[in-house]
Write an enzyme that holds these catalytic residues in place. Structure first.
Site, mmCIF file in Angstrom:
data_model
loop_
_atom_site.group_PDB
_atom_site.id
_atom_site.type_symbol
_atom_site.label_atom_id
_atom_site.label_comp_id
_atom_site.label_asym_id
_atom_site.label_seq_id
_atom_site.Cartn_x
_atom_site.Cartn_y
_atom_site.Cartn_z
ATOM 1 N N GLU A 184 78.685 -95.893 28.025
ATOM 2 C CA GLU A 184 78.558 -97.298 28.442
ATOM 3 C C GLU A 184 77.142 -97.731 28.092
ATOM 4 O O GLU A 184 76.196 -97.467 28.828
ATOM 5 C CB GLU A 184 78.811 -97.445 29.944
ATOM 6 N N CYS B 245 74.283 -105.093 32.232
ATOM 7 C CA CYS B 245 74.759 -104.869 30.863
ATOM 8 C C CYS B 245 75.667 -106.008 30.420
ATOM 9 O O CYS B 245 75.837 -106.241 29.221
ATOM 10 C CB CYS B 245 75.468 -103.524 30.740
#
Length: 540
Positions: free
Chosen positions: A297, A331
């Site tokens: 990720e 993010c």
């Protein structure tokens, strides 16, 4: 409109929690740890003290480097943690593998019951733990509590999943035969998490990995070690109360040496890494070299595209929340805002006015919507990015300065006038800078969305249903998260979370993400007295 916007944003951040005082009440002596001050006695509710062990494998230890955790809102020291040595890492790995042998024999629904208890334990400490996230990471208090709630929610989800995981029974072409898919745990799951979500990302991995029958080894971010310790204490207590080996959920606080050891270790069946694309690439190469399994990720350079038919009453609060929430350190933060040329000026004006209303302050103040950056280094990255944007032709609409107050505070910033392919626009900078781009056609906007290297989250605002399905289709967004009329941030736990391209391709949390934590075997069982071969082959 501005008052309505403020109210809408305020609803995103509910009542304050009274555990945390204002940073201005902190003692002026910078050498004094916050944990020793009366205002921060609540830290001891989490089992924290002045010096904390940073290794857990059924028992607590830590003989490595001593690191001090600092509060981003005032840069004052909170407490210290003793990190793991490589020798302690080796010991922890072995204990985790031994614990796995016990855990793998526990039926999946009973594993789900343990995860349910972990969720309940987190619920009981949610205010204190959310306060710690706010104090140590710097996000506002309600976001800190919300992050712990994500872990709780994933535990609830995993409990149900523990009675549902499994493979199909498939028809065989051979008489008296049956095909089945058997799913088994990978064994030991290594989890390396980042500073911006020091609880939730571990929770996504931990809860699902546990019900799948895996043991876990966690290395949290070096700048949020107290959160790692506090969470592990909560989980360890549940395991110990159920007479299970604590090493099922092990932890080694540390830096790059521990992370590298995990990436290279063949005993780690799956390595889940959350962090920058730069470091993630190095991790991926080390894991791949040993033909290991990885779940990445990584970065996101996320865009909101606003068409001329969009409902601007949705666009403005969405863009503001997605670009300044967590001070631009998600993010999924919106970093590129693409506006159709016919509405560009109006939307920029309205968002700029909204930016000026954002209440900046102490993360635990009930009126605060925007807190500090996590580190002093992030402040320097913010200044460098603004300078590069100016050099590449950008115009500063608002923000652009360090704030004159204690801590790592910078002004949320809007920049217009840059070309869509400017190098700074294609660079993910983990700070609250929003680049506003002007487009003419749908094809152009979709192309700009996809031209960056990352592929995490994306969103369009439109009322055109044909455009919606083109956006969702093969020539639309190439991201792992593809939204319509909502921001790029704020993903729910029920769906698979992750992205494509340089974002890493991993998926965590909901949907069928559980499959990443297990290995699949196709099994053929002959219950007849004959031995027919597939494809009608005769071998006589």
């Amino acid at each position: 409109m501005q008052r309505v916007l403020t109210l809408r944003l305020a609803r995103l951040f509910t009542q304050r929690h009274k555990l945390l005082p204002s940073v201005r009440t902190a003692a002026p002596n910078m050498s004094t740890l916050l944990i020793n001050q009366p205002e921060y006695n609540w830290l001891k509710e989490l089992g924290l003290k002045e010096d904390n062990d940073g290794v857990y494998n059924g028992s607590w230890g830590g003989q490595g480097e001593v690191v001090t955790s600092y509060c981003p809102a005032n840069n004052e020291p909170i407490a210290r943690v003793r990190q793991a040595t490589i020798a302690e890492y080796e010991e922890t790995i072995q204990k985790a593998l031994d614990a796995w042998k016990v855990w793998a024999d526990v039926p999946a629904p009973k594993r789900g019951e343990i995860v349910r208890q972990i969720g309940e334990a987190l619920r009981r400490k949610i205010k204190a733990l959310g306060s710690l996230v706010s104090l140590e990471m710097g996000k506002i208090y309600v976001e800190g509590v919300g992050e712990v709630q994500e872990y709780v929610d994933v535990c609830d989800y995993a409990v149900g999943l523990s009675r549902m995981i499994g493979g199909p029974i498939l028809p065989s072409e051979r008489p008296g035969h049956v095909l089945i898919e058997q799913w088994n745990p990978v064994g030991l799951v290594g989890i390396i998490t980042a500073f911006n979500f020091p609880v939730a990302v571990y929770g996504w991995n931990n809860a699902i990995a546990l019900i799948c029958g895996n043991a876990c080894l966690w290395k949290g971010a070096p700048t949020t070690p107290l959160t790692s310790v506090a969470v592990t204490k909560i989980v360890a207590e549940v395991l110990e109360q159920n007479h299970l080996p604590g090493a099922i959920c092990s932890m080694t606080c540390g830096g790059a040496d521990i992370g590298m050891a995990m990436a290279k270790d063949e005993r780690v069946g799956l390595l889940s890494f959350t962090g920058s694309t730069h470091v993630g690439k190095q991790v991926a190469m080390m894991v791949q070299e040993r033909f290991g399994r990885q779940l990445l990720e990584l970065g996101g350079n996320n865009a909101i595209i606003v068409f001329e038919d969009a409902d601007l009453s949705l666009v403005v609060p969405s863009a503001v929340f997605a670009s300044v929430g967590t001070a631009g350190q998600r993010c999924t933060t919106t970093r590129r805002l693409m506006l159709h040329e016919s509405i560009h000026d109006e939307v920029v004006e309205r968002i700029a006015k909204a930016y000026k209303q954002i209440r900046i302050g102490d993360p635990w103040d009930p009126n605060t919507l925007y807190g500090p950056l996590h580190t002093k280094q992030a402040v320097q990255q913010y200044l460098a990015a603004i300078e590069q944007a100016k050099q590449q032709g950008g115009t500063l609409v608002c923000g652009g300065k360090i704030m004159d107050r204690p801590g790592n505070y910078v002004e949320p910033t809007i920049i217009t006038g840059l070309p869509h392919n400017a190098s700074i626009v294609h660079t993910e900078t983990f700070v609250p800078i929003l680049y506003v781009l002007k487009f003419k056609t749908e094809e152009e906007a979709f192309s700009w969305n996809n031209e960056v290297k990352q592929g995490l989250s994306s969103s369009i605002f439109t009322k055109d249903m044909g455009r919606v399905f083109r956006w969702l289709g093969p020539k639309g967004s190439d991201c792992g998260i593809v939204n319509v009329n909502i921001p790029t941030s704020g993903a729910e736990i029920g769906g698979a979370f992750g992205g494509e391209k340089h974002t890493g391709g991993g998926r965590e949390s909901g949907s069928d993400s559980w499959k990443q934590y297990m290995r699949r075997s196709t099994c053929t069982i002959n219950y007849s007295k004959d031995l027919p071969l597939a494809q009608g082959i005769k071998f006589e």
